[in-house]
Design a protein around this motif. Structure first.
Motif, PDB file in Angstrom:
ATOM      1  N   PRO A   1      14.567  78.315 -78.581  1.00 21.21           N
ATOM      2  CA  PRO A   1      15.698  77.212 -78.875  1.00 21.21           C
ATOM      3  C   PRO A   1      16.963  78.191 -79.083  1.00 21.21           C
ATOM      4  O   PRO A   1      16.960  79.067 -79.496  1.00 21.21           O
ATOM      5  N   ILE A   2      18.215  77.155 -78.652  1.00 25.15           N
ATOM      6  CA  ILE A   2      19.362  77.873 -78.933  1.00 25.15           C
ATOM      7  C   ILE A   2      20.187  77.034 -79.617  1.00 25.15           C
ATOM      8  O   ILE A   2      20.334  75.649 -79.071  1.00 25.15           O
ATOM      9  N   MET A   3      21.119  77.274 -80.570  1.00 29.46           N
ATOM     10  CA  MET A   3      21.901  76.593 -81.229  1.00 29.46           C
ATOM     11  C   MET A   3      22.929  77.184 -81.774  1.00 29.46           C
ATOM     12  O   MET A   3      22.842  78.460 -82.133  1.00 29.46           O
ATOM     13  N   PHE A   4      24.354  76.777 -81.303  1.00 31.20           N
ATOM     14  CA  PHE A   4      25.308  77.423 -82.117  1.00 31.20           C
ATOM     15  C   PHE A   4      26.531  76.424 -81.752  1.00 31.20           C
ATOM     16  O   PHE A   4      26.525  75.158 -81.286  1.00 31.20           O
ATOM     17  N   PRO A   5      27.761  76.627 -82.525  1.00 33.55           N
ATOM     18  CA  PRO A   5      28.702  75.644 -82.811  1.00 33.55           C
ATOM     19  C   PRO A   5      29.711  75.679 -81.585  1.00 33.55           C
ATOM     20  O   PRO A   5      29.880  76.735 -80.840  1.00 33.55           O
ATOM     21  N   LYS A   6      30.027  74.425 -80.983  1.00 29.81           N
ATOM     22  CA  LYS A   6      30.872  74.492 -79.926  1.00 29.81           C
ATOM     23  C   LYS A   6      32.150  73.741 -80.456  1.00 29.81           C
ATOM     24  O   LYS A   6      33.234  74.276 -79.936  1.00 29.81           O
ATOM     25  N   PHE A   7      32.269  72.984 -81.332  1.00 29.93           N
ATOM     26  CA  PHE A   7      33.640  72.331 -81.693  1.00 29.93           C
ATOM     27  C   PHE A   7      33.860  72.571 -83.032  1.00 29.93           C
ATOM     28  O   PHE A   7      32.806  72.451 -83.931  1.00 29.93           O
ATOM     29  N   VAL A   8      34.974  72.733 -83.426  1.00 31.14           N
ATOM     30  CA  VAL A   8      35.387  72.788 -85.057  1.00 31.14           C
ATOM     31  C   VAL A   8      36.215  71.205 -85.255  1.00 31.14           C
ATOM     32  O   VAL A   8      36.984  70.962 -84.734  1.00 31.14           O
ATOM     33  N   LEU A   9      35.239  70.441 -85.940  1.00 25.53           N
ATOM     34  CA  LEU A   9      35.353  69.066 -86.166  1.00 25.53           C
ATOM     35  C   LEU A   9      35.878  68.610 -87.271  1.00 25.53           C
ATOM     36  O   LEU A   9      35.240  68.607 -88.317  1.00 25.53           O
ATOM     37  N   PRO A  10      37.334  68.076 -87.436  1.00 26.68           N
ATOM     38  CA  PRO A  10      37.675  67.464 -88.733  1.00 26.68           C
ATOM     39  C   PRO A  10      37.697  65.989 -88.608  1.00 26.68           C
ATOM     40  O   PRO A  10      37.406  65.363 -87.597  1.00 26.68           O
ATOM     41  N   VAL A  11      36.789  65.536 -89.964  1.00 27.66           N
ATOM     42  CA  VAL A  11      36.361  64.239 -89.881  1.00 27.66           C
ATOM     43  C   VAL A  11      37.454  63.489 -90.594  1.00 27.66           C
ATOM     44  O   VAL A  11      37.927  63.697 -92.009  1.00 27.66           O
ATOM     45  N   ALA A  12      38.069  62.585 -90.053  1.00 22.82           N
ATOM     46  CA  ALA A  12      39.260  61.663 -90.283  1.00 22.82           C
ATOM     47  C   ALA A  12      38.997  60.529 -91.433  1.00 22.82           C
ATOM     48  O   ALA A  12      37.537  60.139 -91.186  1.00 22.82           O
ATOM     49  N   VAL A  13      39.508  60.349 -92.340  1.00 18.27           N
ATOM     50  CA  VAL A  13      39.377  59.110 -93.166  1.00 18.27           C
ATOM     51  C   VAL A  13      40.353  58.231 -92.299  1.00 18.27           C
ATOM     52  O   VAL A  13      41.713  58.217 -92.633  1.00 18.27           O
ATOM     53  N   ALA A  14      39.903  57.085 -91.682  1.00 15.81           N
ATOM     54  CA  ALA A  14      40.595  56.325 -90.774  1.00 15.81           C
ATOM     55  C   ALA A  14      40.764  55.050 -91.327  1.00 15.81           C
ATOM     56  O   ALA A  14      40.166  54.419 -92.188  1.00 15.81           O
ATOM     57  N   TYR A  15      42.152  54.473 -90.944  1.00 19.16           N
ATOM     58  CA  TYR A  15      42.330  52.980 -91.632  1.00 19.16           C
ATOM     59  C   TYR A  15      43.169  52.461 -90.577  1.00 19.16           C
ATOM     60  O   TYR A  15      43.693  53.141 -89.539  1.00 19.16           O
ATOM     61  N   SER A  16      43.305  50.908 -90.578  1.00 20.28           N
ATOM     62  CA  SER A  16      44.093  50.224 -89.727  1.00 20.28           C
ATOM     63  C   SER A  16      45.431  50.473 -90.354  1.00 20.28           C
ATOM     64  O   SER A  16      45.680  49.964 -91.630  1.00 20.28           O
ATOM     65  N   PRO A  17      46.616  50.655 -89.910  1.00 22.77           N
ATOM     66  CA  PRO A  17      47.824  50.471 -90.559  1.00 22.77           C
ATOM     67  C   PRO A  17      48.451  49.102 -90.884  1.00 22.77           C
ATOM     68  O   PRO A  17      49.039  49.058 -91.651  1.00 22.77           O
ATOM     69  N   ILE A  18      47.918  48.114 -90.281  1.00 20.70           N
ATOM     70  CA  ILE A  18      48.065  46.712 -90.605  1.00 20.70           C
ATOM     71  C   ILE A  18      46.964  46.391 -91.651  1.00 20.70           C
ATOM     72  O   ILE A  18      45.826  46.048 -91.163  1.00 20.70           O
ATOM     73  N   TYR A  19      47.445  46.052 -92.654  1.00 19.45           N
ATOM     74  CA  TYR A  19      46.460  45.606 -93.896  1.00 19.45           C
ATOM     75  C   TYR A  19      46.156  44.272 -94.119  1.00 19.45           C
ATOM     76  O   TYR A  19      45.189  43.684 -94.573  1.00 19.45           O
TER      77      TYR A  19
END
Length: 665
Positions: free
Chosen positions: A176-194
């Protein structure tokens, strides 16, 4: 000019490097009736992955299970429940010439959990609903028997590796092979129109005092300190009119739109905008990264933190009874059969049985908020519902549906402000891969990201590639020369970073040991072993990695070579191929180039995703993509460990002897 299609990756790439070792193979082997490799897994990176394969090939398509990925700015998705939808059209043209003519591929965005399961048990997918025509989740590409690779934002488990090494994966595909490929920031997302005023026609937008750009594109900037972040996602801060947001917004100015106050004086102070949390219904590696950060940053369970550990499932206390058993816990197996949000699941959940369930009765179908019959009468995540309980998640299947849920407005979705019922409110906020944020070529449009304060530096970074890379810092791959710090192999000195040792390598669950490159778990565990990435001292606070899951031995037949395709694709991701296009322009770095502006950056950076640091690119290349001559005190060379990908016909420059006699994947 190369034409880009909208839906999974049927990519093609030309490379001089592969011509040396796989000169006779210009296409993949025959996989389920077509010369294309098949992959599945994480939805967080599905858009950028499709575009990478567009650059690699030019005719890439995406199949997405239960996730809306259509581009556009409409407030509600029109995607039918449980059907596939097209991926966003590519806005990134790599070249006028394909880099590896003839190579094809398919990718199904199914979630990290399904990706891991598919990798562990190749050859079994004909009985797995997402990969079979005519089931609840029809595969638009035909019935698949197996996938050649997978992606997961989470790690494989010891149990996964035990199943892998005891089954067809090991027998046919080798180690088996596993290694990281992407460095991923997880965003806290919102719509600008509330909100929206039906009487005046006004849209109300958050009054952001410190708006921020990513590579020149307005990307949001709603500020959230660590205490605000933890308060919101633990259900303690339940309205955008909370004083914590005013403090983060500069201290004197709330997030209220001035038109809101002018058209409905007093409404903001009375009703504000109730916060509606949006999270994942499927087994999600993005959830794993998000919950790991909150478990590290928001205090202990005893102090009120609902996140006890990282997991692919949100806090979900299965020891509480579900409705069918006379209890109050919601279940969602009718929305997705393999969800962790059901009684029958044994998958880890972020509360670890110690905290209350943080999921409401509803899920987002792609076009509506739905309450399954199994959950009627249970606590609701939606304000306006008589059973509303603040701080519960509305769940959605896949990143695309999280995105569409956050943006969605309209009848049956909006919340009417009691102070003035003509004012309809959104207020949804959730976590998602940063490539879904405005500015990314694969973004659906209409999603902004919060600027999360780094509790150590005091800065307010956005989820950009640069800030994710800063958070990752100087972590080295397993068994790397610490002096050179460039990823060069060194097994003469023990790598004492403590990692899980898989059972198949003689390990005991719960007992750690030194990191070695032969251990797939070490390639993930060293990223968090004493590094503080779950609460970094610099860069963006919610950062993780997306792992490539592959095999050592790949099928070669009369049609072509799966090994050739996989090696070449990964070569381009690790900058080890220098290929010119028809104009003589060097395309090296087309994915990974770090520039100060959008136009000078590679695809990953444009998509708000970090490329691997150079030391990791080097280690991945030398360990898995070539028969490396780097020195080993144990096996003479790193290549002597036989960890590198190879074809089953011995067609590599230096064939991997462990693949002799195997069928390959």
């Amino acid at each position: 000019m190369k034409r880009f299609k909208n839906a999974l990756f049927a990519a093609t790439v030309a490379t001089s490097a592969l011509a040396a070792s796989f000169a006779q193979a210009q296409t993949s082997a025959n996989n389920d009736g077509e010369t294309a490799v098949h992959g599945t897994g994480a939805t967080s990176i599905q858009g950028v992955l499709v575009q990478e394969l567009n650059c690699v090939g030019g005719y890439s398509n995406l199949g997405a299970i239960g996730t809306s990925t259509t581009a556009g700015t409409s407030s509600a998705s029109v995607e039918p429940t449980n059907l596939f939808s097209p991926a966003p059209a590519s806005a990134f043209n790599c070249a006028t010439t394909d880099l590896f003519p003839g190579f094809g591929g398919r990718y199904i965005g199914s979630g990290s959990g399904t990706g891991r399961s598919s990798w562990v048990a190749p050859g079994t997918l004909t009985s797995t609903a997402p990969f079979v025509i005519g089931t609840a989740n029809p595969n638009p590409f035909g019935t698949w028997s197996k996938a050649q690779f997978a992606f997961a934002d989470s790690s494989v488990t010891d149990g996964d590796l035990t199943s892998y090494t005891g089954g067809a994966a090991q027998t046919n595909g080798g180690a088996p092979i596993m290694f990281p490929k992407f460095v991923l920031p997880v965003a806290v997302a919102y719509s600008p129109i509330y909100g929206h005023n039906d009487t005046t026609g006004s849209d109300y937008t958050f009054n952001i005092q410190f708006p921020q750009n990513i590579l020149g594109t307005a990307a949001g900037g709603l500020r959230m300190s660590q205490s605000t972040l933890c308060g919101v996602f633990n259900g303690n801060i339940t309205n955008f009119n909370n004083a914590a947001f005013t403090a983060d917004n500069g201290g004197t100015v709330s997030l209220m739109d001035t038109d809101d106050n002018a058209e409905a004086p007093g409404r903001w102070a009375t009703d504000g905008v109730p916060i509606r949390l949006v999270g994942r219904l499927d087994r999600s590696g993005t959830t794993d990264i998000f919950t790991r950060a909150l478990a590290a940053q928001c205090g202990t369970v005893a102090s009120g933190n609902h996140y006890a550990q990282n997991a692919e499932t949100l806090p979900y206390k299965r020891s509480d009874l579900d409705k069918a058993s006379g209890g109050l816990r919601p279940v969602f197996q009718t929305a997705r059969a393999d969800t962790g949000l059901q009684t029958a699941s044994s998958q880890p959940e972020a509360g670890n049985g110690l905290t209350n369930t943080m999921v409401g009765a509803e899920y987002w179908s792609g076009s509506a908020i739905v309450t399954p019959s199994t959950n009627t009468g249970l606590a609701s995540s939606q304000p306006g519902n008589p059973l509303y309980q603040p701080g519960l998640f509305l769940v959605a299947d896949g990143s695309g549906r999280v995105a569409s849920a956050i943006k969605a407005t309209g009848s049956g979705i909006d919340y009417a402000s009691p102070f003035n019922t003509n004012v309809k409110l959104n207020g949804k906020i959730g976590y998602i891969g940063a490539d879904f944020i405005d500015g990314s070529p694969s973004a659906p449009g209409g999603l902004k990201a919060a600027a999360l304060q780094n509790n150590t530096s005091g800065a307010w970074p956005m989820p950009s590639a640069a800030n994710a890379t800063a958070a990752f810092g100087t972590i080295l791959p397993p068994q790397s020369d610490a002096t050179a710090a460039d990823g060069t192999f060194n097994d003469a000195v023990a790598d004492t970073r403590q990692v899980r040792i898989p059972t198949y390598q003689g390990g005991t669950p719960g007992v750690t040991g030194n990191a070695k490159r032969t251990n797939p778990l070490a390639w993930y565990d060293v990223i968090y072993a004493g590094t503080g990435l779950q609460n970094p001292s610099a860069g963006y606070p919610i950062t993780g990695t997306t792992q490539f899951l592959g095999y050592t031995c790949y099928t070669v037949d009369a049609s072509g070579s799966n090994a050739a395709g996989m090696i070449n694709f990964l070569d381009f991701n690790t900058d080890y191929v220098s290929t010119t296009d028809s104009t003589g322009t060097d395309r090296k770095g087309a994915f990974t180039r770090v520039g100060a502006a959008f136009n000078s950056s590679g695809l990953l950076i444009r998509s708000n995703i970090g490329a691997l640091p150079d030391s990791w690119k080097h280690a991945v290349r030398q360990t898995f993509l070539v028969n490396s001559g780097e020195a080993s005190s144990v096996n003479t060379t790193l290549g002597g460990y036989n960890l590198y990908l190879a074809g089953t016909d011995g067609s590599t420059t230096s064939a991997n002897s462990t693949c002799t006699g195997k069928a390959g994947i």
